[in-house]
Design an enzyme around this catalytic site. Structure first.
Site, mmCIF file in Angstrom:
data_model
loop_
_atom_site.group_PDB
_atom_site.id
_atom_site.type_symbol
_atom_site.label_atom_id
_atom_site.label_comp_id
_atom_site.label_asym_id
_atom_site.label_seq_id
_atom_site.Cartn_x
_atom_site.Cartn_y
_atom_site.Cartn_z
ATOM 1 N N GLU A 136 0.839 -1.194 0.000
ATOM 2 C CA GLU A 136 0.000 0.000 0.000
ATOM 3 C C GLU A 136 0.880 1.253 0.000
ATOM 4 O O GLU A 136 1.924 1.288 0.659
ATOM 5 C CB GLU A 136 -0.884 -0.015 1.255
ATOM 6 C CG GLU A 136 -1.769 1.199 1.427
ATOM 7 C CD GLU A 136 -2.435 1.247 2.798
ATOM 8 O OE1 GLU A 136 -3.503 1.859 2.911
ATOM 9 O OE2 GLU A 136 -1.859 0.663 3.755
ATOM 10 N N CYS A 177 -4.486 -3.058 4.144
ATOM 11 C CA CYS A 177 -4.216 -2.566 5.496
ATOM 12 C C CYS A 177 -5.215 -3.116 6.521
ATOM 13 O O CYS A 177 -5.365 -4.323 6.669
ATOM 14 C CB CYS A 177 -4.177 -1.045 5.493
ATOM 15 S SG CYS A 177 -3.315 -0.335 6.917
ATOM 16 N N LYS A 219 -10.002 -0.044 -2.181
ATOM 17 C CA LYS A 219 -10.250 -0.346 -0.777
ATOM 18 C C LYS A 219 -11.697 -0.045 -0.411
ATOM 19 O O LYS A 219 -12.200 1.060 -0.632
ATOM 20 C CB LYS A 219 -9.295 0.471 0.103
ATOM 21 C CG LYS A 219 -9.368 0.131 1.584
ATOM 22 C CD LYS A 219 -8.322 0.918 2.373
ATOM 23 C CE LYS A 219 -8.325 0.515 3.843
ATOM 24 N NZ LYS A 219 -7.297 1.240 4.620
#
Length: 535
Positions: free
Chosen positions: A298, A411, A361
């Protein structure tokens, strides 16, 4: 053995034998000490400490501290335990930001454990009447607390679940049967058995029975807790039998840690490009096996490569030189002014970005990647206005790379059961977690890696975590960690993984084990209402 303090019978009160058997809590001071000790035990069970067997001990201590309390006292003791757990566990938030956000989040998350403390106090009459139900009641209340905390508010914050403390425990294997909720249930059940064994008077038997019989019974319950912890050894782990795929993780590192890590966006991108070019050189020299896929973390390219020709050219140079696709963690601007999208985008040699194989995301982090209540939040921290608006994606993170179908999560998404499960049910053969730990520290990275290990077992998939600064590494479907990197270093690791198209029982069951256990918890509360009304 834990002994409640006996007080003399009031004048004209019940006979001494009844006074001796009357339900009383532990002294409040002792309860407060036990609540703090519970929080510390739960903290030490989690990474980076990893003393996993302390988790049932922490559960038992809090259950004993809150037992037979009034609701306010149960809430207060739960808050003590929650603060002792959450505030130090989340201290990585304070590494590069002000103290206020860290403390606010810690106190807020502790409030969920406080609610569980109040619920523990409320079910005490039921537990005293049916002592065999105490272990089950303890486990069900933990499940309900974690289910609520994982969803509310703004999508919840599941950090610090009991299941995430068991990455080196035999109980980790239970994830293949019922996911993280079943692991939490088993840990809390073991804690419930411990507190039932330790509490006196122990009402399963008449007080007139010999002390030896009581000791043997308590020892039996304690052994039951150990048996629960060992039960996971009976659950086999999946062995992916799909075709092998060689994957390289590029951990490029950043010029400096902290919120301004991306002040040198091009330097971060260049770090990942040069590390990939170095890997290509070793492959060409026969020193390293050519990977089938390269994974960047990321924020590897915080410069939007779809709008910036220089960034696109550098990524293409890396891709063309290594000769295989790169899953690039990037940041795309738009679609509207002031908006961003956090993505994993597949970059192909010779052709560039494949927009059809781009994952956006789906669960941006509130107060970090978008700002609810911005005006109020600005009163807490001046860093609020540094937070842009992250636009969530709409589809599961399934990226078809050619060699393998990757289940991509970004994440903190790895902490959410459904977001990972969706990738597997939609065809992912391996799992990949792209993350950026440059604004945190090694403790946060270790906590995240524990979640990756649980997800690998839960879905029977080989997995990996790629971080800008570490900790990166590979996880096989049995939960074992391989080739984990150092923190704040530039490293490249390569390993052969096996894809899978099978589904574990946990994958098939989905959310239903948690729904069933939460429903049982509601039945427990309803039963407590009945017992209380009957006095």
């Amino acid at each position: 053995m834990v002994e409640p303090v006996e007080t003399p019978a009031p004048e004209g009160g019940a006979p001494e034998s009844q006074q001796r058997d009357a339900p009383r809590p532990l002294p409040l001071a002792a309860g407060a000490v036990m609540a703090v000790a519970a929080g510390v035990a739960l903290l030490l069970a989690l990474p980076p400490y990893g003393v996993w067997w302390l988790a049932p001990v922490g559960v038992a201590l809090l259950a004993a501290a809150a037992h037979r309390r009034r609701l306010r006292a149960g809430f207060g003791l739960g808050m003590l335990a929650g603060l002792a757990l959450m505030v130090p566990m989340l201290s990585w938030i304070n590494v590069h930001v002000s103290v206020a956000p860290w403390l606010i989040l810690g106190v807020f998350e502790a409030a969920f454990i406080a609610l569980m403390g109040a619920a523990t106090a409320y079910v005490s009459p039921l537990v005293d009447r049916f002592r065999w139900a105490w272990p089950l009641a303890t486990a069900l209340l933990w499940i309900a607390q974690e289910a609520l905390r994982s969803r509310a508010p703004y999508g919840g914050f599941p950090w610090g679940r009991l299941a995430f403390s068991q990455d080196d425990s035999p109980l980790l294997r239970l994830a293949a049967v019922g996911g993280a909720p079943l692991v939490t249930f088993a840990v809390a059940l073991a804690g419930g058995l411990l507190v039932t064994a330790a509490w006196r008077p122990w009402n399963l038997w008449s007080a007139r029975l010999a002390r030896g019989r009581l000791v043997l019974s308590a020892a039996g319950l304690a052994l039951g807790a150990v048996a629960v912890a060992a039960a996971g050894l009976l659950v086999p782990t999946a062995k992916p039998a799909g075709p092998p795929v060689t994957v390289a993780i590029v951990q490029g590192n950043v010029p400096r840690l902290g919120l301004d890590f991306n002040a040198q966006r091009r330097a971060v991108l260049e770090n990942h490009v040069t590390a990939t070019l170095a890997l290509a050189g070793r492959v060409a020299a026969g020193q390293e096996q050519r990977p089938d896929l390269v994974v960047w973390p990321e924020n590897a390219s915080d410069v939007d490569p779809l709008r910036d020709a220089t960034a696109a050219a550098r990524i293409s140079t890396a891709t063309d030189t290594i000769g295989v696709p790169i899953l690039v963690g990037g940041m795309l601007r738009g679609p509207e002014q002031g908006q961003l999208r956090n993505v994993g985008i597949l970059w192909l040699p010779g052709t560039g970005p494949d927009l059809d194989q781009t994952y956006v995301k789906r669960h941006p982090v509130p107060f970090a990647e978008y700002m609810p209540l911005r005006r109020i939040a600005r009163m807490v921290s001046k860093d609020v206005d540094r937070v842009a608006t992250m636009v969530p994606g709409q589809r599961p993170g399934v990226v078809r790379t050619g060699p393998v179908v990757v289940g991509d999560v970004i994440c903190f998404e790895v902490a959410y059961d459904g977001l990972v499960r969706d990738t597997v049910t939609n065809g992912a053969g391996i799992l990949a977690v792209q993350t950026n730990n440059a604004t945190f520290n090694a403790a946060e990275a270790r906590q995240q890696m524990a979640m990756v290990r649980l997800r690998a077992v839960e879905h029977g998939r080989d997995a990996l975590m790629a971080s800008t600064v570490g900790i990166s590494g590979f996880v096989t479907a049995d939960g074992a960690l391989h080739q984990d990197t150092g923190f704040n270093t530039q490293e490249v690791v390569v390993r052969q993984l096996h894809s899978s198209d099978g589904r574990t029982l946990a994958t098939r069951a989905g959310v239903w084990p948690e729904v069933f256990l939460v429903a049982l918890g509601l039945v427990l509360i309803a039963g407590s209402v009945v017992v209380r009304r009957r006095g």
